[in-house]
Design an enzyme around this catalytic site. Structure first.
Site, PDB file in Angstrom:
ATOM      1  N   TYR A 144       4.308   8.756 -11.687  1.00  0.00           N
ATOM      2  CA  TYR A 144       3.451   7.966 -10.662  1.00  0.00           C
ATOM      3  C   TYR A 144       2.842   7.064 -11.432  1.00  0.00           C
ATOM      4  O   TYR A 144       2.677   5.763 -11.139  1.00  0.00           O
ATOM      5  CB  TYR A 144       2.788   9.074 -10.070  1.00  0.00           C
ATOM      6  CG  TYR A 144       1.824   8.296  -8.914  1.00  0.00           C
ATOM      7  CD1 TYR A 144       1.963   7.854  -7.698  1.00  0.00           C
ATOM      8  CD2 TYR A 144       0.342   8.179  -9.294  1.00  0.00           C
ATOM      9  CE1 TYR A 144       1.276   7.348  -6.598  1.00  0.00           C
ATOM     10  CE2 TYR A 144      -0.475   7.665  -8.422  1.00  0.00           C
ATOM     11  CZ  TYR A 144      -0.192   7.016  -7.143  1.00  0.00           C
ATOM     12  OH  TYR A 144      -0.868   6.618  -6.122  1.00  0.00           O
ATOM     13  N   ASN A 154       0.808  -1.437  -0.151  1.00  0.00           N
ATOM     14  CA  ASN A 154       0.010   0.080  -0.003  1.00  0.00           C
ATOM     15  C   ASN A 154       0.867   1.158  -0.028  1.00  0.00           C
ATOM     16  O   ASN A 154       0.313   2.396  -0.442  1.00  0.00           O
ATOM     17  CB  ASN A 154      -0.953  -0.049   1.294  1.00  0.00           C
ATOM     18  CG  ASN A 154      -1.547   1.308   1.539  1.00  0.00           C
ATOM     19  OD1 ASN A 154      -2.399   1.992   0.599  1.00  0.00           O
ATOM     20  ND2 ASN A 154      -1.074   1.922   2.527  1.00  0.00           N
ATOM     21  N   ALA A 155       2.159   1.244   0.488  1.00  0.00           N
ATOM     22  CA  ALA A 155       3.022   2.307   0.634  1.00  0.00           C
ATOM     23  C   ALA A 155       2.896   3.298  -0.828  1.00  0.00           C
ATOM     24  O   ALA A 155       3.225   2.529  -1.880  1.00  0.00           O
ATOM     25  CB  ALA A 155       4.468   2.070   1.274  1.00  0.00           C
TER      26      ALA A 155
END
Length: 255
Positions: free
Chosen positions: A155, A90-91
Site C-alpha cells: 500500500y 480517492n478510491a
C-alpha cells in the site's frame, strides 16, 4: 470558494467516508458532482443526500481497475454534466499485515486499486483538460507514502508511486493550466481504517495507538480531509501544483 460554481467534479470512491464528505463539500460549494463507486447503492445515497440539500449530483458505478468501465463512466458524466473540471482520485483499499505474510494476489489487488485505477482515471480525463487548458486534479495518497507504515508495505509503495506520478504530471501539464496536487490522510475514522485494524491482533489497541500518537489528540474525520481536497480542487489553489500536504493532526510534519 464560489469559483467552484457549476464546475463538474468526479470523486472516485465517492460513497466512502472521505469520498462522501468530499462529494458533499464540493456540492455545497456549487459544483456538479459525479459520485464514482463500485457500490452503486451507496453512491446513489450520497447523490440523493446532495440533491435533497439542493445540490447537483449523480451516481455512477465504476470499477476503476477496468479501463473500459472508466471510459464509460467518464463519458456518462460529461453527457450529463459537461466536461470534467476536477478529478479527485480517492478510491483505495488496504490490507494490514507484514510484507512477508502477504501473497501476490494481494499485491495485485493493492496495485490495481491504489495505483492502476488512478492511472486509468487520469488517462481518461487529462486529454480533455489539456485541450481546454484547464483542470484540477487531487490525488489522495497517504502519510504511509512519506514515512512508511509497518504492515502496509505494498500500500505504501502504491501511494508513494502516486506521489511521484502527481509531481511528474504537474510538470507535464503546467503549460495546460492543469494543477496536480496530493492530499495525504493520516489515521482517519473511516471504514478503511476499521478494516485495517481488523487485521491486527488487538484492533482497539491499534486504534488507540493511532489516536495517542496524534498531537491534536484525535483521529481525523472525513470532513477534515474534504476541506483540503476541495481547496486544491478550487481556483483558490490555482498557483499551487506538484505539492503534497498531510492532513494528520500533526502526526507527520515533513518539511
Amino acid at each position: 470558494m464560489s469559483k467552484l460554481q457549476a464546475k463538474t467534479v468526479i470523486v472516485t470512491g465517492g460513497a466512502g467516508g472521505i469520498g462522501g464528505a468530499t462529494c458533499r463539500r464540493f456540492a455545497a460549494e456549487g459544483a456538479k458532482v459525479a459520485v464514482f463507486d463500485m457500490n452503486l447503492e451507496a453512491a446513489e445515497q450520497v447523490a440523493a443526500d446532495i440533491r435533497a440539500a439542493g445540490g447537483q449530483a449523480a451516481a455512477f458505478k465504476c470499477d476503476i481497475t477496468d479501463r473500459a468501465a472508466v471510459d464509460a463512466a467518464v463519458a456518462a458524466t460529461e453527457a450529463q454534466f459537461g466536461p470534467v473540471d476536477v478529478l479527485v482520485n480517492n478510491a483505495g483499499w488496504d490490507v494490514f499485515k507484514p510484507f512477508v505474510k502477504t501473497v501476490p494476489a494481494e499485491w495485485s489487488k493493492l496495485i490495481d486499486i491504489n495505483l492502476t485505477g488512478a492511472l486509468h482515471m487520469l488517462h481518461a480525463v487529462l486529454p480533455g483538460m489539456s485541450e481546454r487548458k484547464s483542470g484540477r486534479i487531487v490525488n489522495i495518497a497517504s502519510d504511509a507514502a512519506r514515512g512508511g507504515s509497518s504492515g502496509e508495505a505494498v500500500y505504501s509503495a502504491c501511494k508513494g508511486g502516486l506521489v511521484a506520478l502527481s509531481k511528474t504530471l504537474a510538470r507535464e501539464h503546467a503549460r495546460h493550466n492543469i494543477t496536480v496536487n496530493v492530499v495525504c490522510p493520516g489515521p482517519t475514522d473511516t471504514a478503511l481504517l476499521a478494516g485495517v485494524a481488523e487485521g491486527a491482533r488487538d484492533p482497539a489497541k491499534l486504534i488507540e495507538a493511532f489516536r495517542s500518537a496524534i498531537p491534536l489528540g484525535r483521529l481525523g474525520q472525513p470532513d477534515d480531509l474534504a476541506s483540503a481536497i476541495v481547496f486544491f480542487g478550487s481556483d483558490d489553489a490555482s498557483f499551487i501544483t506538484g505539492q503534497v500536504i498531510s492532513v494528520s493532526g500533526g502526526l507527520t510534519m515533513h518539511g
